[in-house]
Design a protein around this motif. Structure first.
Motif, PDB file in Angstrom:
ATOM      1  N   PRO A   1       0.799  -1.233   0.000  1.00  0.00           N
ATOM      2  CA  PRO A   1       0.000   0.000   0.000  1.00  0.00           C
ATOM      3  C   PRO A   1       0.828   1.279   0.000  1.00  0.00           C
ATOM      4  CG  PRO A   1      -0.173  -1.130   2.108  1.00  0.00           C
ATOM      5  CD  PRO A   1       0.585  -2.038   1.185  1.00  0.00           C
ATOM      6  N   GLY A   2       2.073   1.213   0.443  1.00  0.00           N
ATOM      7  CA  GLY A   2       2.911   2.409   0.466  1.00  0.00           C
ATOM      8  C   GLY A   2       3.646   2.680  -0.837  1.00  0.00           C
ATOM      9  N   ALA A   3       3.475   1.806  -1.822  1.00  0.00           N
ATOM     10  CA  ALA A   3       4.184   1.984  -3.096  1.00  0.00           C
ATOM     11  C   ALA A   3       3.758   3.287  -3.755  1.00  0.00           C
ATOM     12  CB  ALA A   3       3.898   0.808  -4.022  1.00  0.00           C
ATOM     13  N   ALA A   4       4.718   4.002  -4.276  1.00  0.00           N
ATOM     14  CA  ALA A   4       4.443   5.282  -4.933  1.00  0.00           C
ATOM     15  C   ALA A   4       5.177   5.328  -6.269  1.00  0.00           C
ATOM     16  CB  ALA A   4       4.906   6.430  -4.042  1.00  0.00           C
ATOM     17  N   PRO A   5       4.622   6.057  -7.233  1.00  0.00           N
ATOM     18  CA  PRO A   5       5.298   6.178  -8.526  1.00  0.00           C
ATOM     19  C   PRO A   5       6.680   6.823  -8.375  1.00  0.00           C
ATOM     20  CG  PRO A   5       3.042   6.990  -8.639  1.00  0.00           C
ATOM     21  CD  PRO A   5       3.356   6.742  -7.197  1.00  0.00           C
ATOM     22  N   PRO A   6       7.606   6.495  -9.244  1.00  0.00           N
ATOM     23  CA  PRO A   6       7.449   5.585 -10.375  1.00  0.00           C
ATOM     24  C   PRO A   6       7.474   4.121  -9.922  1.00  0.00           C
ATOM     25  CG  PRO A   6       9.686   6.421 -10.333  1.00  0.00           C
ATOM     26  CD  PRO A   6       8.942   7.116  -9.218  1.00  0.00           C
ATOM     27  N   PHE A   7       6.597   3.335 -10.520  1.00  0.00           N
ATOM     28  CA  PHE A   7       6.503   1.924 -10.183  1.00  0.00           C
ATOM     29  C   PHE A   7       7.528   1.087 -10.942  1.00  0.00           C
ATOM     30  CE2 PHE A   7       1.901   3.216  -9.607  1.00  0.00           C
ATOM     31  CZ  PHE A   7       1.966   3.260  -8.230  1.00  0.00           C
ATOM     32  N   ALA A   8       7.942   1.580 -12.127  1.00  0.00           N
ATOM     33  CA  ALA A   8       8.837   0.805 -12.985  1.00  0.00           C
ATOM     34  C   ALA A   8       9.567   1.736 -13.941  1.00  0.00           C
ATOM     35  CB  ALA A   8       8.019  -0.213 -13.792  1.00  0.00           C
ATOM     36  N   ASP A   9      10.656   1.228 -14.506  1.00  0.00           N
ATOM     37  CA  ASP A   9      11.343   1.978 -15.563  1.00  0.00           C
ATOM     38  C   ASP A   9      10.488   2.008 -16.819  1.00  0.00           C
ATOM     39  OD1 ASP A   9      13.563   2.419 -13.946  1.00  0.00           O
ATOM     40  OD2 ASP A   9      14.590   0.617 -14.671  1.00  0.00           O
ATOM     41  N   HIS A  10       9.822   0.869 -17.096  1.00  0.00           N
ATOM     42  CA  HIS A  10       9.006   0.742 -18.313  1.00  0.00           C
ATOM     43  C   HIS A  10       7.663   0.115 -17.948  1.00  0.00           C
ATOM     44  CE1 HIS A  10       8.021   0.112 -22.533  1.00  0.00           C
ATOM     45  NE2 HIS A  10       7.672  -1.116 -22.209  1.00  0.00           N
TER      46      HIS A  10
ATOM     47  N   ARG B   1       1.293  10.623 -14.864  1.00  0.00           N
ATOM     48  CA  ARG B   1       1.173  10.228 -13.453  1.00  0.00           C
ATOM     49  C   ARG B   1       2.491   9.739 -12.886  1.00  0.00           C
ATOM     50  NH1 ARG B   1      -4.455   7.844 -11.459  1.00  0.00           N
ATOM     51  NH2 ARG B   1      -5.821   9.323 -12.505  1.00  0.00           N
ATOM     52  N   GLY B   2       3.476   9.600 -13.746  1.00  0.00           N
ATOM     53  CA  GLY B   2       4.780   9.152 -13.281  1.00  0.00           C
ATOM     54  C   GLY B   2       4.848   7.673 -12.955  1.00  0.00           C
ATOM     55  N   TYR B   3       3.920   6.862 -13.499  1.00  0.00           N
ATOM     56  CA  TYR B   3       3.916   5.426 -13.204  1.00  0.00           C
ATOM     57  C   TYR B   3       5.205   4.754 -13.684  1.00  0.00           C
ATOM     58  CZ  TYR B   3      -1.038   5.355 -11.799  1.00  0.00           C
ATOM     59  OH  TYR B   3      -2.238   5.539 -11.156  1.00  0.00           O
ATOM     60  N   GLY B   4       5.822   5.301 -14.728  1.00  0.00           N
ATOM     61  CA  GLY B   4       7.078   4.765 -15.245  1.00  0.00           C
ATOM     62  C   GLY B   4       7.778   5.804 -16.090  1.00  0.00           C
ATOM     63  N   GLY B   5       9.060   5.580 -16.331  1.00  0.00           N
ATOM     64  CA  GLY B   5       9.824   6.500 -17.165  1.00  0.00           C
ATOM     65  C   GLY B   5       9.484   6.368 -18.629  1.00  0.00           C
ATOM     66  N   ARG B   6       9.096   5.168 -19.042  1.00  0.00           N
ATOM     67  CA  ARG B   6       8.656   4.885 -20.409  1.00  0.00           C
ATOM     68  C   ARG B   6       7.372   4.080 -20.324  1.00  0.00           C
ATOM     69  NH1 ARG B   6      12.671   1.592 -23.632  1.00  0.00           N
ATOM     70  NH2 ARG B   6      12.642   0.379 -21.742  1.00  0.00           N
ATOM     71  N   ALA B   7       6.569   4.155 -21.372  1.00  0.00           N
ATOM     72  CA  ALA B   7       5.325   3.375 -21.375  1.00  0.00           C
ATOM     73  C   ALA B   7       4.975   2.965 -22.795  1.00  0.00           C
ATOM     74  CB  ALA B   7       4.181   4.178 -20.769  1.00  0.00           C
ATOM     75  N   ALA B   8       4.471   1.755 -22.926  1.00  0.00           N
ATOM     76  CA  ALA B   8       3.893   1.258 -24.169  1.00  0.00           C
ATOM     77  C   ALA B   8       2.480   0.830 -23.837  1.00  0.00           C
ATOM     78  CB  ALA B   8       4.698   0.084 -24.715  1.00  0.00           C
TER      79      ALA B   8
END
Length: 191
Positions: free
Chosen positions: A34-43, A67-74
């Motif tokens: 529950p404490g996890a915060a973005p970024p969640f992953a590099d991709h 939202r900053g969920y990752g540095g890259r997204a597909a």
């Protein structure tokens, strides 16, 4: 595989992009804590129902990045994940029979053809009541393939579509064959 998390339905057309991304974030927090915060992953590799057009995929990709969920997204339709889950190479055809029916085909030279799930507009009847092992559906697919693509071999994916999304993520990271084999083994159904 480090962690998995399951969330509510991802429905950007019905609930809006912001609410759909909240669902995605909640699922990640279930996996990471529950404490996890973005970024969640590099991709981030998000292959989801409801991304039926390139414009929708791009809007979701931009929202994930904002939202900053990752540095890259597909971002792509879930049919691409099913295709990657079932195919060992870069080409093939995948048909999703879930709440909607959609399909994607990719040729060895990279050309892509799509059949989006658009409800009545596309003749979509929501084939989720059928499975790939349904004898009527299987017989129909095999007959049509024999007529129209005699070299095609139907394959039922041995791993779920979510594994295909993870495989597409591994592809984007250049992870290689060992990582793919380990991921497939993790998701393989017990015999």
């Amino acid at each position: 595989m480090l962690a998995t998390g399951r969330g509510a339905g991802f429905r950007p057309q019905r609930d809006g992009v912001a609410a759909a991304l909240d669902v995605l974030g909640d699922a990640v927090r279930r996996a990471l804590g529950p404490g996890a915060a973005p970024p969640f992953a590099d991709h981030v590799a998000a292959y989801v129902a409801g991304a039926d057009f390139p414009e929708e995929e791009e809007a979701l990709r931009e929202a994930i990045l904002s939202r900053g969920y990752g540095g890259r997204a597909a971002v792509g339709n879930d049919a691409f994940a099913l295709l990657r889950a079932g195919a060992r190479g870069p080409s093939g055809v995948a048909v999703v029979c879930g709440a909607g029916v959609n399909a994607v085909g990719a040729s060895p030279d990279g050309r892509v053809s799509r059949f989006p799930a658009l409800g009545r507009l596309s003749g979509d009847w929501g084939g989720g009541v059928l499975t790939a092992r349904d004898p009527v559906l299987d017989g129909m697919v095999r007959r049509l393939l024999a007529e129209r693509a005699p070299g095609a071999v139907p394959v039922v994916a041995s791993v779920p579509p979510v594994a295909g999304a993870a495989l597409l993520g591994l592809d984007a990271l250049g992870a290689g064959g060992r990582a793919e084999a380990r991921l497939r083994e993790h998701f393989r159904a017990p015999a």
